[in-house]
Design a protein around this motif. Sequence first.
Motif, short mmCIF file in Angstrom:
data_model
loop_
_atom_site.label_atom_id
_atom_site.label_comp_id
_atom_site.label_asym_id
_atom_site.label_seq_id
_atom_site.Cartn_x
_atom_site.Cartn_y
_atom_site.Cartn_z
N THR A 99 64.56 38.60 38.96
CA THR A 99 63.85 37.40 39.42
C THR A 99 64.80 36.40 40.08
N ALA A 101 64.91 32.11 40.97
CA ALA A 101 64.33 30.76 40.97
C ALA A 101 65.09 29.92 41.98
N LYS A 107 60.62 21.42 46.82
CA LYS A 107 59.87 22.61 46.46
C LYS A 107 60.65 23.48 45.47
N GLU A 109 60.52 27.46 43.69
CA GLU A 109 59.90 28.79 43.77
C GLU A 109 60.46 29.68 42.67
N LYS A 111 60.22 33.85 41.94
CA LYS A 111 59.62 35.12 42.34
C LYS A 111 60.39 36.35 41.91
N ASP A 187 64.35 36.89 52.75
CA ASP A 187 64.46 35.91 51.67
C ASP A 187 65.66 34.98 51.82
N GLN A 190 64.84 32.39 54.45
CA GLN A 190 63.95 31.33 53.95
C GLN A 190 64.74 30.27 53.18
N ARG A 194 66.03 25.92 54.32
CA ARG A 194 65.80 24.72 53.51
C ARG A 194 67.10 24.05 53.07
N LEU A 280 63.38 28.22 36.19
CA LEU A 280 63.28 27.06 37.08
C LEU A 280 64.20 25.93 36.59
N CYS A 314 55.16 24.35 41.00
CA CYS A 314 55.48 25.77 41.08
C CYS A 314 54.77 26.55 39.97
N HIS A 317 51.13 26.92 40.74
CA HIS A 317 50.96 27.97 41.75
C HIS A 317 51.02 29.36 41.13
N LEU A 318 51.98 29.55 40.21
CA LEU A 318 52.11 30.85 39.55
C LEU A 318 50.89 31.15 38.67
#
Length: 333
Positions: A99, A101, A107, A109, A111, A187, A190, A194, A280, A314, A317-318
């Motif tokens: 994973t 974070a 923001k 995320e 994933k 990834d 992205q 930022r 996170l 976040c 959203h999850l």
Amino acid sequence: MKFHKGEFVSLEGKNNKTFLTYSNGYVFVGKNLTLKCLFDPKDKWMQYALKQKIKYCRIIKKEVKGENRFYVQLILEGNPYRKYELGKEEIGLDIGPSTIAIVGESKAELKEFCEEVALLDKEKRRINRKMDRQRRANNPNNFQNNGVVKKGKKEWIYSNRYIHTRSKHREMERKIKDVRKQLHGRDTNQILQRASSIQTEKLSYKAFQKLFGKSIGRKAPSMFLSILKQKMKSCGGKFREFPTYCTKLSQTCHCGIIKKKPLKERWHECECGVVAQRDLYSAFLARYVTKSNHVDIKKAKGDWVQLSIVLGECVLHLEKMKLERKLISTFGI
Ligand SMILES: [Zn+2]
């Protein structure tokens, strides 16, 4: 020119003037052979690259779907192409074996690493088992009763079916490599868009493997980090890895309390009242690790009001994705 299997690996010129040369979409080998190159006319990186001065070129053979393909590599002079503008945020990362974070001012995320590769990997293992069965069926005398390969010199018989399966296996390996590279590219870009700076814990590959075994190779978090680092540096951004043992992020709260938590605990819940999803929260803290490898508690406290909202968004959203059954990992949600 005819190349036989195994005979030809690569060919390299000393400069772009003599035996092996490239010019305007063609490769010239010696005096008699001219090869036309195929490339994507929309590729901006390629357009940029082809305007640079060529030092020399090289021909590489790759097997694609059981056929040989030849690629020309141009070794160039000049500056690397910059595809991306860096962003403006200070990003903290927390990378687990499967994973990632990502926490910035605006923001957060969380994933699964290279989700798409997991499915391909499953298919590859299926083909691998088939290969093994065929090999055993074709060569029963090469195995002991307990299924272990006999010692000493042996002759192996490879049936056409086996060879077909083996070629499928190779194809799958190539595909996994390509997909992973693509995903890592996507990834990392992205994040780059930022970030003005990135901070993260130094990965301990060995510790990872001890805890989680084979999944590491498949998802290759260390490869991901090295790509990110290299891109970040080539764009002029800051990238810093700090050692885990000094900071103990997974045990720290920005109120100052340090408390050991079991690994399976997915939430950071402190006596002071701070509650956050663990990965996170680690990524949040990573933003405040100083040059002397301590968490700047004061700064973290100051930002928490804003960042706790970002982290909360976040998680919401999850939760929504979980309801829609779009999550593989549950992240403790
Ligand atoms: Zn606390």
